[in-house]
Design a protein around this motif. Sequence first.
Motif, PDB file in Angstrom:
ATOM      1  N   GLY A  49       0.849  -1.190   0.000  1.00  0.00           N
ATOM      2  CA  GLY A  49       0.000   0.000   0.000  1.00  0.00           C
ATOM      3  C   GLY A  49       0.885   1.241   0.000  1.00  0.00           C
ATOM      4  N   THR A  50       0.404   2.335  -0.589  1.00  0.00           N
ATOM      5  CA  THR A  50       1.146   3.603  -0.507  1.00  0.00           C
ATOM      6  C   THR A  50       0.477   4.493   0.546  1.00  0.00           C
ATOM      7  OG1 THR A  50      -0.204   4.784  -2.123  1.00  0.00           O
ATOM      8  CG2 THR A  50       1.638   3.458  -2.992  1.00  0.00           C
ATOM      9  N   ASP A  51       0.955   5.716   0.682  1.00  0.00           N
ATOM     10  CA  ASP A  51       0.337   6.658   1.625  1.00  0.00           C
ATOM     11  C   ASP A  51      -1.004   7.173   1.112  1.00  0.00           C
ATOM     12  OD1 ASP A  51       2.541   6.392   3.182  1.00  0.00           O
ATOM     13  OD2 ASP A  51       3.511   8.245   2.501  1.00  0.00           O
ATOM     14  N   TYR A  52      -1.399   6.771  -0.095  1.00  0.00           N
ATOM     15  CA  TYR A  52      -2.584   7.347  -0.726  1.00  0.00           C
ATOM     16  C   TYR A  52      -3.668   6.291  -0.915  1.00  0.00           C
ATOM     17  CZ  TYR A  52       1.324  10.353  -1.467  1.00  0.00           C
ATOM     18  OH  TYR A  52       2.450  11.099  -1.233  1.00  0.00           O
ATOM     19  N   GLU A  53      -4.885   6.709  -0.646  1.00  0.00           N
ATOM     20  CA  GLU A  53      -6.017   5.807  -0.781  1.00  0.00           C
ATOM     21  C   GLU A  53      -6.146   5.325  -2.224  1.00  0.00           C
ATOM     22  OE1 GLU A  53     -10.713   5.902   0.480  1.00  0.00           O
ATOM     23  OE2 GLU A  53      -9.453   7.643   0.896  1.00  0.00           O
ATOM     24  N   ASN A  54      -6.536   4.090  -2.411  1.00  0.00           N
ATOM     25  CA  ASN A  54      -6.741   3.475  -3.743  1.00  0.00           C
ATOM     26  C   ASN A  54      -5.467   3.293  -4.553  1.00  0.00           C
ATOM     27  OD1 ASN A  54      -9.595   3.461  -3.513  1.00  0.00           O
ATOM     28  ND2 ASN A  54      -9.646   5.626  -4.122  1.00  0.00           N
ATOM     29  N   LEU A  55      -4.310   3.556  -3.972  1.00  0.00           N
ATOM     30  CA  LEU A  55      -3.082   3.516  -4.765  1.00  0.00           C
ATOM     31  C   LEU A  55      -2.068   2.542  -4.155  1.00  0.00           C
ATOM     32  CD1 LEU A  55      -1.452   4.492  -7.104  1.00  0.00           C
ATOM     33  CD2 LEU A  55      -0.970   6.604  -5.903  1.00  0.00           C
ATOM     34  N   ASP A  56      -1.775   1.478  -4.898  1.00  0.00           N
ATOM     35  CA  ASP A  56      -0.824   0.463  -4.445  1.00  0.00           C
ATOM     36  C   ASP A  56       0.377   0.402  -5.381  1.00  0.00           C
ATOM     37  OD1 ASP A  56      -2.582  -0.162  -2.417  1.00  0.00           O
ATOM     38  OD2 ASP A  56      -3.388  -1.957  -3.392  1.00  0.00           O
ATOM     39  N   LEU A  57       1.425  -0.242  -4.896  1.00  0.00           N
ATOM     40  CA  LEU A  57       2.656  -0.343  -5.681  1.00  0.00           C
ATOM     41  C   LEU A  57       3.217  -1.765  -5.629  1.00  0.00           C
ATOM     42  CD1 LEU A  57       5.114   1.550  -6.977  1.00  0.00           C
ATOM     43  CD2 LEU A  57       6.228   0.760  -4.906  1.00  0.00           C
ATOM     44  N   MET A  58       3.656  -2.233  -6.787  1.00  0.00           N
ATOM     45  CA  MET A  58       4.480  -3.454  -6.854  1.00  0.00           C
ATOM     46  C   MET A  58       5.891  -2.938  -6.995  1.00  0.00           C
ATOM     47  SD  MET A  58       3.890  -6.808  -7.375  1.00  0.00           S
ATOM     48  CE  MET A  58       4.765  -7.312  -8.815  1.00  0.00           C
ATOM     49  N   PRO A  59       6.719  -3.075  -5.952  1.00  0.00           N
ATOM     50  CA  PRO A  59       8.047  -2.482  -6.027  1.00  0.00           C
ATOM     51  C   PRO A  59       8.942  -3.165  -7.055  1.00  0.00           C
ATOM     52  CG  PRO A  59       7.697  -3.579  -3.909  1.00  0.00           C
ATOM     53  CD  PRO A  59       6.441  -3.750  -4.691  1.00  0.00           C
ATOM     54  N   ALA A  60       9.981  -2.459  -7.436  1.00  0.00           N
ATOM     55  CA  ALA A  60      10.997  -3.030  -8.320  1.00  0.00           C
ATOM     56  C   ALA A  60      11.926  -3.919  -7.492  1.00  0.00           C
ATOM     57  CB  ALA A  60      11.795  -1.908  -8.957  1.00  0.00           C
ATOM     58  N   ASP A  61      12.841  -4.552  -8.156  1.00  0.00           N
ATOM     59  CA  ASP A  61      13.876  -5.326  -7.489  1.00  0.00           C
ATOM     60  C   ASP A  61      15.114  -5.181  -8.361  1.00  0.00           C
ATOM     61  OD1 ASP A  61      13.977  -7.805  -5.313  1.00  0.00           O
ATOM     62  OD2 ASP A  61      15.434  -8.023  -6.926  1.00  0.00           O
ATOM     63  N   PHE A  62      16.274  -5.137  -7.715  1.00  0.00           N
ATOM     64  CA  PHE A  62      17.506  -4.946  -8.493  1.00  0.00           C
ATOM     65  C   PHE A  62      17.701  -6.092  -9.493  1.00  0.00           C
ATOM     66  CE2 PHE A  62      22.276  -4.576  -8.777  1.00  0.00           C
ATOM     67  CZ  PHE A  62      22.229  -3.409  -9.527  1.00  0.00           C
ATOM     68  N   SER A  63      17.167  -7.259  -9.149  1.00  0.00           N
ATOM     69  CA  SER A  63      17.294  -8.410 -10.057  1.00  0.00           C
ATOM     70  C   SER A  63      16.506  -8.212 -11.362  1.00  0.00           C
ATOM     71  CB  SER A  63      16.818  -9.683  -9.359  1.00  0.00           C
ATOM     72  OG  SER A  63      15.447  -9.551  -9.033  1.00  0.00           O
ATOM     73  N   TYR A  64      15.653  -7.188 -11.419  1.00  0.00           N
ATOM     74  CA  TYR A  64      14.931  -6.900 -12.671  1.00  0.00           C
ATOM     75  C   TYR A  64      15.895  -6.563 -13.808  1.00  0.00           C
ATOM     76  CZ  TYR A  64      10.170  -6.557 -10.665  1.00  0.00           C
ATOM     77  OH  TYR A  64       8.953  -6.793 -10.088  1.00  0.00           O
ATOM     78  N   ARG A  65      17.147  -6.232 -13.436  1.00  0.00           N
ATOM     79  CA  ARG A  65      18.096  -5.948 -14.514  1.00  0.00           C
ATOM     80  C   ARG A  65      18.351  -7.184 -15.364  1.00  0.00           C
ATOM     81  NH1 ARG A  65      20.858  -7.318 -10.147  1.00  0.00           N
ATOM     82  NH2 ARG A  65      22.906  -8.278 -10.310  1.00  0.00           N
TER      83      ARG A  65
END
Length: 248
Positions: A74-90
């Motif tokens: 969850g983020t600090d904002y209502e209705n707004l979520d995040l799938m974080p990145a990962d360094f392995s995405y390189r």
Amino acid sequence: MHILGVYNIKGGVGKTATAVNLAYLAAREGLRTLVWDLDPQGAASFYFRIKPKVKGGSKKMLRGKMDLDDLIKGTDYENLDLMPADFSYRNMDLLLDQTKKPAMRLLKLLRPLSYEYDLVFLDCPPSISLVSENIFQATDALLIPTIPTTLSLRTYRQLLDFVTNNGLERLRIMPFFSMVDRRKRMHTEMMEQLPDHYDELLRSNIPYASDVERMGVYRQPLLEYAPNGTAANAYESLWAEVRADIGL
Ligand SMILES: Nc1ncnc2c1ncn2[C@@H]1O[C@H](COP(=O)(O)OP(=O)(O)O)[C@@H](O)[C@H]1O
Ligand SMILES: [Mg+2]
């Protein structure tokens, strides 16, 4: 669920700024919104103050061994979520290549989320690769921030060629001018000439503004700390235009 990619072959053109600010506006209007930070540099994760880390590693995630639900924050904002990145995405190209039907992988992973979200923004890494192909397969439309220069136009044409040569004509391409500096002659010239040649070009554009740069200082969407500036207005009109165009 609508899936929008914010994409450009080039880096540093305003993709992440666009993904973060438009997602914020969509969520503010009540749309259940997810941002997937696909760039190993993790800038979108940084702006939302979320550690760029995929629990269990992205290899497991890409193989479908992790529920995306468990990775979403969850983020600090209502209705707004995040799938974080990962360094392995390189290494995502390699990881995708080891899966079945590699070009369809992201779409397959996103499908189960369709009941939870109205809208997903994919904040894409630059380049044109297997990851990009996945993005093209997964999205309904690509938002393409484009700096009004001849070099940007050249990479934009490369993208159009790629789309036609790979049977991706269903993909909606939505370029718009980004980081516009009206003091630069090339910018004003390109902005005068291009609309006649590219029907798909959006009317809204984002000016070059230090308000946008300060997102990295405040680690917030621009609309939180400078809601009445020119740049905020520009993101608002861009979002209104995109929302109407995709019929959401
Ligand atoms: N409209 C703008 N005006 C001024 N600076 C901008 C603007 N958009 C982005 N920037 C800055 O330019 C850099 C690259 O922007 P970013 O959104 O991260 O691009 P990308 O995701 O395409 O690499 C960042 O430092 C950002 O703060
Ligand atoms: Mg970025």
